[in-house]
Design a protein around this motif. Structure first.
Motif, PDB file in Angstrom:
ATOM      1  N   LYS A  75       0.813  -1.220   0.000  1.00 12.04           N
ATOM      2  CA  LYS A  75       0.000   0.000   0.000  1.00 12.04           C
ATOM      3  C   LYS A  75       0.845   1.268   0.000  1.00 12.04           C
ATOM      4  CE  LYS A  75      -3.322   0.043   2.969  1.00 12.04           C
ATOM      5  NZ  LYS A  75      -4.066  -0.080   4.251  1.00 12.04           N
ATOM      6  N   ALA A  76       2.124   1.139  -0.304  1.00  8.08           N
ATOM      7  CA  ALA A  76       3.010   2.296  -0.303  1.00  8.08           C
ATOM      8  C   ALA A  76       3.168   2.862  -1.709  1.00  8.08           C
ATOM      9  CB  ALA A  76       4.369   1.918   0.275  1.00  8.08           C
ATOM     10  N   ASP A  77       3.378   4.179  -1.793  1.00 14.28           N
ATOM     11  CA  ASP A  77       3.687   4.822  -3.064  1.00 14.28           C
ATOM     12  C   ASP A  77       5.150   4.578  -3.408  1.00 14.28           C
ATOM     13  OD1 ASP A  77       1.125   5.806  -3.215  1.00 14.28           O
ATOM     14  OD2 ASP A  77       1.629   7.691  -2.213  1.00 14.28           O
ATOM     15  N   CYS A  78       5.426   4.461  -4.697  1.00 14.52           N
ATOM     16  CA  CYS A  78       6.788   4.206  -5.167  1.00 14.52           C
ATOM     17  C   CYS A  78       7.365   5.473  -5.768  1.00 14.52           C
ATOM     18  CB  CYS A  78       6.803   3.079  -6.201  1.00 14.52           C
ATOM     19  SG  CYS A  78       6.264   1.488  -5.539  1.00 14.52           S
ATOM     20  N   LEU A  79       8.616   5.767  -5.412  1.00 14.93           N
ATOM     21  CA  LEU A  79       9.304   6.965  -5.890  1.00 14.93           C
ATOM     22  C   LEU A  79      10.705   6.569  -6.332  1.00 14.93           C
ATOM     23  CD1 LEU A  79       9.571  10.124  -6.134  1.00 14.93           C
ATOM     24  CD2 LEU A  79      10.443  10.067  -3.788  1.00 14.93           C
ATOM     25  N   LEU A  80      11.063   6.973  -7.524  1.00 16.74           N
ATOM     26  CA  LEU A  80      12.416   6.761  -8.032  1.00 16.74           C
ATOM     27  C   LEU A  80      13.219   8.023  -7.735  1.00 16.74           C
ATOM     28  CD1 LEU A  80      14.613   5.246  -9.594  1.00 16.74           C
ATOM     29  CD2 LEU A  80      13.616   6.173 -11.722  1.00 16.74           C
ATOM     30  N   ARG A  81      14.306   7.871  -6.994  1.00 14.74           N
ATOM     31  CA  ARG A  81      15.145   9.012  -6.614  1.00 14.74           C
ATOM     32  C   ARG A  81      16.519   8.858  -7.244  1.00 14.74           C
ATOM     33  NH1 ARG A  81      14.754  11.129  -0.719  1.00 14.74           N
ATOM     34  NH2 ARG A  81      12.983  12.124  -1.766  1.00 14.74           N
ATOM     35  N   LEU A  82      16.871   9.830  -8.080  1.00 18.21           N
ATOM     36  CA  LEU A  82      18.153   9.797  -8.778  1.00 18.21           C
ATOM     37  C   LEU A  82      19.248  10.353  -7.871  1.00 18.21           C
ATOM     38  CD1 LEU A  82      16.978  11.077 -12.276  1.00 18.21           C
ATOM     39  CD2 LEU A  82      17.208   8.720 -11.488  1.00 18.21           C
ATOM     40  N   ASN A  83      20.434   9.780  -7.992  1.00 19.90           N
ATOM     41  CA  ASN A  83      21.580  10.167  -7.179  1.00 19.90           C
ATOM     42  C   ASN A  83      22.421  11.210  -7.909  1.00 19.90           C
ATOM     43  OD1 ASN A  83      20.974   8.243  -5.105  1.00 19.90           O
ATOM     44  ND2 ASN A  83      21.748   6.645  -6.474  1.00 19.90           N
ATOM     45  N   PRO A  84      23.331  11.880  -7.199  1.00 20.63           N
ATOM     46  CA  PRO A  84      24.245  12.813  -7.879  1.00 20.63           C
ATOM     47  C   PRO A  84      24.992  12.107  -9.011  1.00 20.63           C
ATOM     48  CG  PRO A  84      24.389  13.099  -5.516  1.00 20.63           C
ATOM     49  CD  PRO A  84      23.532  11.892  -5.731  1.00 20.63           C
ATOM     50  N   ALA A  88       6.436   8.897  -9.167  1.00 20.32           N
ATOM     51  CA  ALA A  88       7.150  10.150  -9.399  1.00 20.32           C
ATOM     52  C   ALA A  88       8.641   9.858  -9.427  1.00 20.32           C
ATOM     53  CB  ALA A  88       6.819  11.177  -8.322  1.00 20.32           C
ATOM     54  N   VAL A  89       9.392  10.813  -9.969  1.00 21.54           N
ATOM     55  CA  VAL A  89      10.849  10.737 -10.033  1.00 21.54           C
ATOM     56  C   VAL A  89      11.395  12.070  -9.543  1.00 21.54           C
ATOM     57  CG1 VAL A  89      12.870  10.428 -11.497  1.00 21.54           C
ATOM     58  CG2 VAL A  89      10.775   9.154 -11.985  1.00 21.54           C
ATOM     59  N   ASP A  90      12.340  12.038  -8.580  1.00 17.03           N
ATOM     60  CA  ASP A  90      12.964  13.270  -8.110  1.00 17.03           C
ATOM     61  C   ASP A  90      14.468  13.069  -7.996  1.00 17.03           C
ATOM     62  OD1 ASP A  90      13.332  11.772  -5.854  1.00 17.03           O
ATOM     63  OD2 ASP A  90      12.301  13.134  -4.488  1.00 17.03           O
ATOM     64  N   PHE A  91      15.149  14.097  -7.496  1.00 18.08           N
ATOM     65  CA  PHE A  91      16.596  14.123  -7.391  1.00 18.08           C
ATOM     66  C   PHE A  91      16.955  14.212  -5.916  1.00 18.08           C
ATOM     67  CE2 PHE A  91      20.635  16.753  -8.285  1.00 18.08           C
ATOM     68  CZ  PHE A  91      21.421  15.609  -8.321  1.00 18.08           C
ATOM     69  N   SER A  92      17.968  13.450  -5.497  1.00 20.04           N
ATOM     70  CA  SER A  92      18.313  13.390  -4.083  1.00 20.04           C
ATOM     71  C   SER A  92      18.742  14.744  -3.534  1.00 20.04           C
ATOM     72  CB  SER A  92      19.423  12.357  -3.853  1.00 20.04           C
ATOM     73  OG  SER A  92      20.596  12.729  -4.580  1.00 20.04           O
ATOM     74  N   GLN A  93      19.318  15.609  -4.379  1.00 21.30           N
ATOM     75  CA  GLN A  93      19.720  16.933  -3.913  1.00 21.30           C
ATOM     76  C   GLN A  93      18.566  17.943  -3.949  1.00 21.30           C
ATOM     77  OE1 GLN A  93      23.155  18.086  -6.186  1.00 21.30           O
ATOM     78  NE2 GLN A  93      24.509  16.621  -5.164  1.00 21.30           N
ATOM     79  N   ALA A  94      17.429  17.534  -4.453  1.00 20.12           N
ATOM     80  CA  ALA A  94      16.204  18.356  -4.441  1.00 20.12           C
ATOM     81  C   ALA A  94      15.025  17.434  -4.174  1.00 20.12           C
ATOM     82  CB  ALA A  94      16.035  19.101  -5.759  1.00 20.12           C
ATOM     83  N   PRO A  95      14.950  16.859  -2.956  1.00 20.15           N
ATOM     84  CA  PRO A  95      13.883  15.889  -2.654  1.00 20.15           C
ATOM     85  C   PRO A  95      12.515  16.559  -2.616  1.00 20.15           C
ATOM     86  CG  PRO A  95      15.082  16.444  -0.666  1.00 20.15           C
ATOM     87  CD  PRO A  95      15.813  17.104  -1.790  1.00 20.15           C
ATOM     88  N   THR A  96      11.504  15.765  -2.909  1.00 19.90           N
ATOM     89  CA  THR A  96      10.129  16.276  -2.915  1.00 19.90           C
ATOM     90  C   THR A  96       9.342  15.842  -1.689  1.00 19.90           C
ATOM     91  OG1 THR A  96       9.447  14.366  -4.215  1.00 19.90           O
ATOM     92  CG2 THR A  96      10.032  16.357  -5.425  1.00 19.90           C
ATOM     93  N   ILE A  97       9.914  14.977  -0.845  1.00 21.16           N
ATOM     94  CA  ILE A  97       9.253  14.586   0.401  1.00 21.16           C
ATOM     95  C   ILE A  97      10.258  14.720   1.537  1.00 21.16           C
ATOM     96  CG2 ILE A  97       7.644  13.004  -0.728  1.00 21.16           C
ATOM     97  CD1 ILE A  97       9.427  10.712   0.240  1.00 21.16           C
ATOM     98  N   HIS A  98       9.728  14.979   2.728  1.00 20.00           N
ATOM     99  CA  HIS A  98      10.560  15.089   3.945  1.00 20.00           C
ATOM    100  C   HIS A  98      11.717  16.075   3.724  1.00 20.00           C
ATOM    101  CE1 HIS A  98       8.152  11.773   5.008  1.00 20.00           C
ATOM    102  NE2 HIS A  98       8.873  10.840   4.426  1.00 20.00           N
ATOM    103  N   PRO A  99      11.537  17.363   3.906  1.00 17.25           N
ATOM    104  CA  PRO A  99      10.404  17.960   4.604  1.00 17.25           C
ATOM    105  C   PRO A  99       9.174  18.176   3.730  1.00 17.25           C
ATOM    106  CG  PRO A  99      11.949  19.665   4.038  1.00 17.25           C
ATOM    107  CD  PRO A  99      12.575  18.358   3.608  1.00 17.25           C
ATOM    108  N   ALA A 100       8.062  18.424   4.395  1.00 17.54           N
ATOM    109  CA  ALA A 100       6.815  18.621   3.657  1.00 17.54           C
ATOM    110  C   ALA A 100       6.819  19.912   2.850  1.00 17.54           C
ATOM    111  CB  ALA A 100       5.633  18.630   4.635  1.00 17.54           C
ATOM    112  N   SER A 101       7.698  20.871   3.223  1.00 15.29           N
ATOM    113  CA  SER A 101       7.765  22.148   2.511  1.00 15.29           C
ATOM    114  C   SER A 101       8.640  22.085   1.266  1.00 15.29           C
ATOM    115  CB  SER A 101       8.303  23.235   3.454  1.00 15.29           C
ATOM    116  OG  SER A 101       9.601  22.895   3.924  1.00 15.29           O
TER     117      SER A 101
END
Length: 387
Positions: free
Chosen positions: A88-97, A177-190
């Protein structure tokens, strides 16, 4: 901030922040009952496959991590069987530097309306790639004091991201979703919200779930509006009722004031009449005073009284002595002859015409000759008999 400053309000981000703050206040057991999400699974690619970090919904500190071999097709299935909450968890691909890059751009405020098109058109100016070679996302971070907007630009080569997405699909994973580790989209919520996931790979929202979601939002909004508006409406009704009562009281007050004015006017007239009566002596008292002061050999032929002024005409054997007699009275003052004395040949007496002021005498004044007839009779005992 000046009065000309434009407030940048994003309802979607506000709703995400507000709902997150409200969810933070709920107990974990209640959150698990109300939500079908258990957390977020973050896949980070490395040389051996994917490194997995699981962030539970109850808090960012409650995490778990695993290493997943990208060549084992059933590896993630076995991991989900061992950890049912991953289902029941959402999946997120996080790219590294080294797998993505980011830049901060400063653009004119007018570019905010078509930000993706503006950035895509000049992507080769800001990065080594053009819009056909990379997946990119632009997110507004805020406004500067010079009237510009600060934009976060994140991009990754298409070939690299397509390879990672294919490897995840082989494992049976469809990232949301896909994000970048140096610009995360979760934690923090802001954190800024963006995704590098291509449009064709994005999960299609469930229409039924979305309808329920919006229905619940509308119900919540209506309840919130009712909580805010109902007391105000009640206060408005109370104010209107008080206004109606006030108008009724004003009419009654106007009528009472008119009646009071009439009463005051009647009272003033009454006081004036009482004052006039108290200032003017009684004619009976004046006649009585004259009858006492004038001897029997003196009689009156005319008597005229007006505005506290009395004129008398008559005959007397010694009319010149009448002035002193009348002046001695408490009723009379300013006594004087109006015309010269003349002698009546038929009677031998002097004709006189006297004018005098008449004053009211208080009730408690000292008694005069009218109240002591014996003194008067004793004074006139030596007088010769009247003719």
């Amino acid at each position: 901030m000046s009065l000309q400053t434009t407030i940048d309000f994003d309802p979607k981000r506000f709703w995400q922040w507000w709902s997150g703050e409200l969810a933070f206040l709920l107990p974990p057991s209640l959150k698990r009952l109300l939500s079908d999400r258990s957390g977020c699974v973050i896949f980070s690619p490395d040389d051996h496959g994917f490194r997995i970090a699981f962030h539970r919904e109850s808090g960012p500190g409650q995490t778990a991590s695993w290493q997943l071999d990208a060549n084992a097709a059933d590896a993630y299935r076995q991991l989900k069987n061992a950890n049912p909450e991953l289902e029941k968890a959402d999946c997120l691909l996080r790219l590294n530097p080294g797998q993505a890059l980011q830049r901060r751009l400063f653009l004119p405020a007018a570019a905010q309306e078509n930000l993706q098109q503006v950035v895509g058109f000049e992507l080769d100016r800001y990065t080594p790639f053009n819009a056909e070679q990379a997946y990119f996302a632009a997110s507004v971070l805020g406004k500067t004091e010079f009237g510009q907007i600060e934009v976060l630009l994140v991009l990754t080569p298409e070939t690299l991201l397509d390879d990672y997405l294919a490897r995840l699909q082989a494992l049976g994973v469809q990232p949301a979703a896909v994000d970048f580790s140096q610009a995360p989209t979760i934690h923090p919520a802001s954190a800024p919200r963006y995704t590098l996931l291509p449009e064709q790979f994005r999960p299609r929202p469930n229409t039924w779930v979305r309808a329920i979601h919006w229905s619940l939002n509308i119900i919540l909004f209506l309840l919130l509006a009712a909580v805010l508006v109902w007391p105000v409406w009640q206060e408005g009704e109370a104010v209107d009722a008080l206004k109606r009562q006030l108008k009724t009281l004003e009419k009654e007050t106007t009528l009472i004031e008119a009646q009071q004015s009439e009463i005051d006017a009647l009272r003033e007239q009454t006081q004036r009449l009482i004052g006039i009566k108290s200032d003017a002596p009684s004619l009976v008292a004046v006649l009585n005073e004259l009858s006492i002061l004038l001897k029997d050999d003196t009689w009156l032929t005319h008597f005229q009284y007006a505005e506290k002024r009395l004129q008398i005409q008559g005959q007397s054997p010694a009319a010149s002595s009448l002035i002193g007699v009348l002046e001695a009275s408490r009723y009379f003052s300013n006594v004087s002859f109006v015309s010269p004395l003349t002698q009546d040949k038929a009677t031998g007496r002097e004709r006189f015409q006297i004018s005098m002021d008449v004053a009211a005498v208080p009730v408690d004044a000292a008694p005069d000759a009218a109240e002591n007839p014996e003194a008067e009779n004793s004074d006139s005992a030596g007088e010769p008999p009247h003719e």
